[in-house]
Write an enzyme that holds these catalytic residues in place. Structure first.
Site, PDB file in Angstrom:
ATOM      1  N   ASP A 119      48.153  69.729  25.068  1.00 51.39           N
ATOM      2  CA  ASP A 119      48.587  70.650  26.117  1.00 51.39           C
ATOM      3  C   ASP A 119      50.041  70.994  25.818  1.00 51.39           C
ATOM      4  O   ASP A 119      50.881  70.105  25.743  1.00 51.39           O
ATOM      5  CB  ASP A 119      48.497  69.982  27.490  1.00 51.39           C
ATOM      6  CG  ASP A 119      47.051  69.869  27.968  1.00 51.39           C
ATOM      7  OD1 ASP A 119      46.167  70.488  27.352  1.00 51.39           O
ATOM      8  OD2 ASP A 119      46.815  69.150  28.951  1.00 51.39           O
TER       9      ASP A 119
ATOM     10  N   ASP B 271      35.927  75.021  33.067  1.00 57.36           N
ATOM     11  CA  ASP B 271      36.376  73.919  33.914  1.00 57.36           C
ATOM     12  C   ASP B 271      35.348  73.769  35.030  1.00 57.36           C
ATOM     13  O   ASP B 271      35.124  74.699  35.808  1.00 57.36           O
ATOM     14  CB  ASP B 271      37.761  74.218  34.516  1.00 57.36           C
ATOM     15  CG  ASP B 271      38.856  74.183  33.455  1.00 57.36           C
ATOM     16  OD1 ASP B 271      38.635  73.539  32.402  1.00 57.36           O
ATOM     17  OD2 ASP B 271      39.917  74.800  33.666  1.00 57.36           O
TER      18      ASP B 271
END
Lengths: 257, 209
Positions: free
Chosen positions: A11, A130
């Site tokens: 990330d 997601d």
């Protein structure tokens, strides 16, 4: 035979690797290019960079990360986060990325999957989903980094993404992300069976056994993990050795496993 | 000097960076006139067979590349760049390829996930200088939905298994092809590119005498 893949996920926030829990609370975890080169050396099969920088005017920082990574890393790598247009995709691929991952933009503009696949090939279009559980055996698609519910069913959306030309599904369980409780196996298996694309399991890995579970019980083709590798709880090499001992086919690199 | 053909259908930058990493000089060529100055040639490629052939045709590459191959200089096709070396491709109907190797390019049978994507191991079928130093069962990164079926078994240098056993490396004389992406197959992919680069340098040294 085709091996199962281990994919460290980085990330990236304003050019640095960070890791949070349940999509919040960021901690610094190093320079992305350095980490990427280390993972390549250790035998990672692929890498994913998720650009979580909120403002798009800082996007140039990510392009620079991609360019520098391409000079040092000789395994495939994917860029995701904030890519909204064909031009955004082209820019990342030109900078040296092999694939792009589309999440919010794919849900809002499904045509982007189709156009991306047409322009650059399905192999470089990853659709990231997601997923949050809503009832037993049912999951809902979330966008905007997990902040917005869409009302879309995960299995239906995965099948739609495949029909539009996606080449791969990156599936994150929001319920498990950052918990270290293991992948949500039921979800992973359901999506793996709903599409004939490779599925990358993500969210919740805390032990090497979780990786094995994702690939066997979850029926995933690849497993993604972040914190267990960034904080050196395990090396990629240890993970591969463990999976090989469990009878899972993994890539051997130069006498590594 | 290794020339990389830019016909709008390949990840040129990756190939260029990988060759730089192993210390070979490269040039990305946008016109066939530049073929004169190179000792070795790489034809990359992603996408569909017919598209690639159309792009080679409209870029004026087909005849010059064919002549290059006949000149004896080392030539390597990568992925789709390997497939178009063959006579016929069956992607979206039948299309003529460059015909530098005899055979067809066909689709994987249904059953397994398509594309065949990820790291697969090589079975070495015969010794070759392109694979020197690379052990049997080394892994390489593949992304493809079609595979080559050479007419001559002797053109198959290494195979891989994805439900069907298919050629992963093909070659005849100075014309070679890899179905996988050596530029994305660290560490053995870089070994393969090093072998190719050395071959190009040897050829260059020989021809300058």
């Amino acid at each position: 035979m085709l091996s199962k893949r281990i994919i460290p996920c980085l990330d990236v926030h304003e050019g640095r690797v960070v890791k949070g829990t349940n999509f919040v609370q960021l901690r610094d975890a190093g320079d992305p290019v350095e980490l990427a080169a280390l993972y390549d050396k250790e035998g990672a099969d692929e890498l994913i960079f998720l650009d979580i920088t909120a403002s798009s005017d800082k996007r140039e920082t990510m392009v620079d990360v991609v360019r520098r990574t391409a000079e040092q890393v000789f395994i495939p790598f994917t860029i995701g986060g904030g890519l909204r247009t064909i031009d955004d995709i082209r820019r990342m691929l030109r900078a040296g990325a092999d694939k792009v991952s589309l999440n919010t933009s794919a849900v809002q503009t499904p045509r982007l999957i189709q156009e991306g696949a047409h322009a650059f090939g399905s192999q470089c279009i990853v659709v990231a989903i997601d997923a949050r559980s809503t009832a037993p055996g049912r999951w809902e698609v979330y966008i905007h980094g997990g902040r917005t519910a869409t009302g879309k069913d995960v299995l239906e959306w995965a099948a739609e993404a495949e029909a539009l030309g996606a080449g791969e599904i990156l599936l994150t369980s929001m319920d498990r992300d950052g918990t270290k409780a293991g992948y949500e196996l039921e979800l992973t298996r359901a999506v793996s069976r709903a599409v004939s694309l490779p599925v990358i399991a993500s969210g919740g890995v805390g032990t090497l056994d979780h990786l094995a579970e994702g690939l066997t019980l979850g029926e995933a083709d690849a497993v993604l993990a972040a914190s267990i590798f960034h904080y050196k709880e395990y090396s990629i090499e240890e993970a591969k050795r463990y999976l090989a001992q469990r009878g899972i086919l993994v890539r051997k690199t130069g006498g590594l496993v | 000097m290794i020339g990389i053909v830019d016909y709008g259908r390949g990840n040129l930058r990756s190939v260029e960076k990988a060759l730089e990493k192993v210390d070979f000089e490269t040039t990305i060529m946008t016109s066939s006139a530049e073929l004169e100055g190179v000792d070795g040639l790489i034809l990359p490629g992603v996408g569909a067979f017919a598209d690639a052939m159309e792009a080679l045709k409209s870029g004026g590459w087909i005849e010059p590349i064919t002549q290059f191959a006949r000149s004896g200089r080392p030539f390597l096709g990568i992925c789709l760049g390997m497939q178009v070396l063959f006579e016929v491709g069956e992607e979206h109907g039948e299309h003529a390829g460059l015909g530098l190797l005899a055979g067809r390019v066909v689709k994987f049978p249904p059953g397994g996930k398509i594309p065949h994507m990820g790291w697969n191991s090589l079975n070495l079928e015969q010794p070759s200088r392109l694979l020197e130093g690379i052990p049997n069962e080394s892994y390489f990164y593949f992304v493809h939905s079609f595979y080559a079926v050479p007419s001559e078994k002797s053109d198959i240098v290494a195979t891989s298994d994805y439900g069907v056993v298919f050629p992963a490396v093909v070659g005849k004389g100075n014309v070679w092809g890899a179905q996988f992406h050596p530029e994305k197959s660290s560490p053995w992919g870089l070994t393969l590119l090093t072998n190719f680069g050395k071959w190009v340098n040897e050829y260059a040294a020989l021809s300058s005498h």
